[in-house]
Design a protein around this motif. Structure first.
Motif, PDB file in Angstrom:
ATOM      1  N   ARG A   1       0.017   7.546  -3.036  1.00 25.02           N
ATOM      2  CA  ARG A   1       0.190   6.311  -3.335  1.00 25.02           C
ATOM      3  C   ARG A   1       1.586   6.295  -3.499  1.00 25.02           C
ATOM      4  NH1 ARG A   1      -3.188   2.819  -6.432  1.00 25.02           N
ATOM      5  NH2 ARG A   1      -1.696   3.106  -8.318  1.00 25.02           N
ATOM      6  N   TYR A   2       2.362   5.157  -2.825  1.00 23.37           N
ATOM      7  CA  TYR A   2       3.718   4.962  -3.097  1.00 23.37           C
ATOM      8  C   TYR A   2       3.912   4.753  -4.700  1.00 23.37           C
ATOM      9  CZ  TYR A   2       4.370   3.678   1.747  1.00 23.37           C
ATOM     10  OH  TYR A   2       4.213   3.480   3.201  1.00 23.37           O
ATOM     11  N   GLN A   3       5.426   5.600  -4.956  1.00 18.97           N
ATOM     12  CA  GLN A   3       5.540   5.870  -5.970  1.00 18.97           C
ATOM     13  C   GLN A   3       5.544   4.414  -7.176  1.00 18.97           C
ATOM     14  OE1 GLN A   3       7.292   6.481  -3.571  1.00 18.97           O
ATOM     15  NE2 GLN A   3       9.542   5.926  -3.665  1.00 18.97           N
ATOM     16  N   THR A   4       6.039   3.416  -6.420  1.00 16.76           N
ATOM     17  CA  THR A   4       5.983   2.272  -7.098  1.00 16.76           C
ATOM     18  C   THR A   4       4.609   1.921  -7.840  1.00 16.76           C
ATOM     19  OG1 THR A   4       5.525   1.114  -4.877  1.00 16.76           O
ATOM     20  CG2 THR A   4       7.806   1.071  -5.715  1.00 16.76           C
ATOM     21  N   ARG A   5       3.526   2.465  -7.312  1.00 18.61           N
ATOM     22  CA  ARG A   5       2.424   1.924  -8.007  1.00 18.61           C
ATOM     23  C   ARG A   5       2.047   2.828  -9.303  1.00 18.61           C
ATOM     24  NH1 ARG A   5      -0.034  -1.039  -4.108  1.00 18.61           N
ATOM     25  NH2 ARG A   5       0.105  -0.458  -1.737  1.00 18.61           N
ATOM     26  N   SER A   6       2.924   3.761  -9.331  1.00 15.45           N
ATOM     27  CA  SER A   6       2.765   4.845 -10.515  1.00 15.45           C
ATOM     28  C   SER A   6       3.469   4.844 -11.621  1.00 15.45           C
ATOM     29  CB  SER A   6       2.448   6.218 -10.143  1.00 15.45           C
ATOM     30  OG  SER A   6       1.584   6.506  -9.098  1.00 15.45           O
ATOM     31  N   GLY A   7       4.735   3.953 -11.337  1.00 14.93           N
ATOM     32  CA  GLY A   7       5.766   3.564 -12.224  1.00 14.93           C
ATOM     33  C   GLY A   7       6.716   4.661 -12.052  1.00 14.93           C
ATOM     34  N   ILE A   8       6.765   5.807 -11.145  1.00 12.62           N
ATOM     35  CA  ILE A   8       7.705   6.782 -11.011  1.00 12.62           C
ATOM     36  C   ILE A   8       8.913   6.062 -10.292  1.00 12.62           C
ATOM     37  CG2 ILE A   8       7.983   9.089 -10.623  1.00 12.62           C
ATOM     38  CD1 ILE A   8       5.736   8.579 -12.499  1.00 12.62           C
ATOM     39  N   TRP A   9       9.507   5.351 -10.863  1.00 21.31           N
ATOM     40  CA  TRP A   9      11.046   4.656 -10.615  1.00 21.31           C
ATOM     41  C   TRP A   9      11.513   4.183 -12.002  1.00 21.31           C
ATOM     42  CZ3 TRP A   9      11.756  -0.645 -11.261  1.00 21.31           C
ATOM     43  CH2 TRP A   9      10.711  -1.262 -11.913  1.00 21.31           C
ATOM     44  N   PRO A  10      12.933   3.953 -11.471  1.00 20.28           N
ATOM     45  CA  PRO A  10      13.783   3.877 -10.576  1.00 20.28           C
ATOM     46  C   PRO A  10      14.604   5.390 -10.365  1.00 20.28           C
ATOM     47  CG  PRO A  10      14.938   3.098 -12.541  1.00 20.28           C
ATOM     48  CD  PRO A  10      13.611   3.326 -12.962  1.00 20.28           C
TER      49      PRO A  10
ATOM     50  N   PRO B   1      -5.486   0.730  -4.555  1.00 21.89           N
ATOM     51  CA  PRO B   1      -4.831   0.949  -3.094  1.00 21.89           C
ATOM     52  C   PRO B   1      -4.416   2.284  -2.953  1.00 21.89           C
ATOM     53  CG  PRO B   1      -3.999  -0.828  -4.259  1.00 21.89           C
ATOM     54  CD  PRO B   1      -4.737   0.080  -5.368  1.00 21.89           C
ATOM     55  N   ILE B   2      -4.848   2.723  -1.995  1.00 21.57           N
ATOM     56  CA  ILE B   2      -4.530   4.494  -1.304  1.00 21.57           C
ATOM     57  C   ILE B   2      -3.644   4.172  -0.185  1.00 21.57           C
ATOM     58  CG2 ILE B   2      -5.265   6.540  -0.477  1.00 21.57           C
ATOM     59  CD1 ILE B   2      -5.726   6.025  -3.624  1.00 21.57           C
ATOM     60  N   ASP B   3      -2.475   4.511  -0.294  1.00 19.86           N
ATOM     61  CA  ASP B   3      -1.546   4.229   0.999  1.00 19.86           C
ATOM     62  C   ASP B   3      -1.535   5.204   1.774  1.00 19.86           C
ATOM     63  OD1 ASP B   3      -0.194   1.774  -0.308  1.00 19.86           O
ATOM     64  OD2 ASP B   3       0.557   3.312  -1.847  1.00 19.86           O
TER      65      ASP B   3
END
Length: 523
Positions: free
Chosen positions: A93-102, A364-366
């Motif tokens: 999954r894109y990192q935005t879905r996991s909260g591993i940002w910014p 969602p799985i990217d």
């Protein structure tokens, strides 16, 4: 009298036939579950390996893997920096879905990968695999070690939980040669964890790669002997700055300190392959090698090389996110080179399916399955890919989108390079720029992103990419940032509460006395 005896003999024969059939079926089931090894380098550029064209790199083991396996030329990380690229690899999954940002997690970070995320280790563990990570985690430690790998599906963990520049460096090269880069003096020394326990602090960089390699090969041997399918995620500290190397590899390369570090990484890869062969499991093991993001150009010649690509670490130009990638499985993976599009998020889906695991359907799985590329020399299941920057935010969305051979830049921003670097687009001081209309490149004919398209071709492609990107941005659900805070009390210390902090955090005898504890013996 003869009939009962005959009946008993027939029953015994039937039992033996059934027993033999059960053994054969069990063996077949075991054979259907290939062992899986993911080798993940750190800050290795697209142009750093000999097989990708570097004239002075010495990487014989990776060269051999490439010769026998499949070399990707269009493979992408999910991020131009560490932590977000790693969560994407493990979750699909894109990192935005996991909260591993910014940004990325530091030694004092209080957050980590959410517990409701499903990692490849959790999927494969449920499918009967023994699972282990050796090396760099970089997805949080947390209070009471709550975010460490053993709480995310890995049976065993041994390594430094973040980048090794996030702690004071003592010795990087043998004998007694200090690291070239300045290291943080306010953080605790680099800890080496075994599961949730610190077994050595500070880490000894001159023996670290050997320590990692010993742990990885022991895990392979243990499970191969027990005929247990295994998943090994070997996440190297190499070739992140500050580079380091053991006595055997210091001054071994004409590329200098970076070359020494790369040569030691290549040696470790070779030891993994030797162990697979000597353990009798090479023919039933899938090995995948790639890197988390592009080279750190701010370190100049000690930061790696992006080859013909533009910029490096920290940017959404090709040099920041297009990575070397090699897949290997004798008799299964089709040898050669491929121009098909693939990404780190696809690794999760591919190895989960390969191991018979159940991919979550509640989110969602990217990622997509790379099997057509790997095993059938067919087209990729992926036509598009989205590029998130070093510091993404919901207002901007993705910075760039790739569709087939085309790439549109909606935003650009400098990366981590300094002013001595000749291309100011890559400088850290170069501000974010919105492009309206977007810049468009054909990466097949112009992989260096030097010549923006215009005219009829532009008009035909850009609307399709823009519509697709707007739809993706609208549908993306941003998880609250997990990189939200830090506290010195969260720094890993083998002597909690000691003084003077953080220099008092020092303990552990030779690693060899602690390795392969009962935790590993249980696997």
């Amino acid at each position: 009298m003869c009939l009962p005896l005959l009946r008993r003999q027939l029953l015994n024969m039937s039992y033996k036939v059934l027993l033999c059939t059960a053994v054969v079926l069990a063996a077949a089931v075991s054979a259907d579950k290939p062992n899986i090894v993911v080798l993940f380098a750190d800050d290795l550029g697209f142009g750093d390996l000999a097989v990708y064209g570097h004239p002075t790199s010495t990487t014989p083991n990776l060269d051999k893997m490439a010769k026998e396996g499949l070399v990707f030329t269009q493979f992408y990380s999910a991020s131009p920096v560490c932590s977000p690229s790693r969560v994407a690899l493990l979750t699909g999954r894109y990192q935005t879905r996991s909260g591993i940002w910014p940004g990325v997690f530091g030694a004092a970070s209080t957050g980590g990968i959410p517990h409701n995320e499903t990692t490849s280790a959790e999927v494969l563990k449920q499918a009967g695999y023994a699972t282990a990570i050796v090396g760099k985690w970089h997805l949080g430690v947390g209070k009471n070690q709550t975010y460490l790998p053993t709480n995310h599906g890995f049976d065993y963990y041994m390594g430094i939980p973040y980048s090794h520049d996030m702690c004071p460096c003592l010795i990087c090269f043998y004998p007694n040669q200090a690291c070239f880069d300045k290291c943080r003096t306010g953080d605790t020394p680099c800890p080496i964890f075994e599961n949730t326990r610190i077994i050595k602090q500070p880490a000894d960089f001159t023996t670290l790669t050997a320590t990692y390699t010993n742990a990885a090969t022991s895990f392979i041997q243990k499970n191969a002997a027990g005929k247990t399918p295994f998943y090994l995620y070997l996440a190297y500290q190499h070739t992140h700055h500050p580079q380091f190397a053991s006595k055997e590899f210091r001054n071994s390369s004409i590329r200098g300190t970076f070359g020494d570090s790369l040569s030691e990484l290549d040696w470790s890869v070779g030891e993994v392959f030797k162990t697979l062969e000597s353990s009798g499991v090479a023919d039933n093991t899938f090995v995948f090698f790639t890197s988390d993001n592009g080279p750190s150009l701010t370190r100049q010649i000690r930061g790696g090389n992006q080859g013909l690509l533009k910029c490096g670490k920290g940017t959404t130009y090709e040099g920041g996110m297009r990575e070397p990638a090699i897949a290997w499985m004798p008799g299964k993976v089709t040898p050669g080179r491929t121009m098909e599009l693939a990404a780190t998020v696809d690794v999760f889906v591919t190895i989960s399916k390969m191991g018979g695991g159940k991919i979550p359907t509640d989110r969602p799985i990217d990622g997509v399955d790379m099997a057509p590329i790997l095993f059938n020399n067919e087209k990729s299941n992926r036509d598009f890919y989205y590029y998130y920057p070093f510091g993404p935010n919901p207002d901007d969305g993705v910075f760039a989108t790739r569709y087939k051979q085309y790439k549109a830049h909606f935003y650009t921003k400098g990366g981590l390079a300094g002013k001595p670097y000749r291309d100011e687009d890559c400088w850290g001081s170069t501000p974010k720029t919105k492009h309206d209309p977007p810049l468009l490149f054909d990466l097949v004919t112009d992989p260096s992103e030097r010549h923006p398209l215009s005219g009829k071709v532009y008009e035909e492609i850009i609307k399709q990419i823009t519509d697709m990107t707007m739809k993706f941005n609208k549908e993306m659900t941003w998880h609250e940032s997990e990189i939200h805070g830090s506290n010195s009390s969260a720094m890993p210390c083998c002597k909690p509460g000691c003084s003077p902090f953080p220099t008092c955090c020092a303990c552990g005898q030779e690693i060899q006395q602690h390795l392969f504890s009962p935790a590993l013996e249980l696997l």
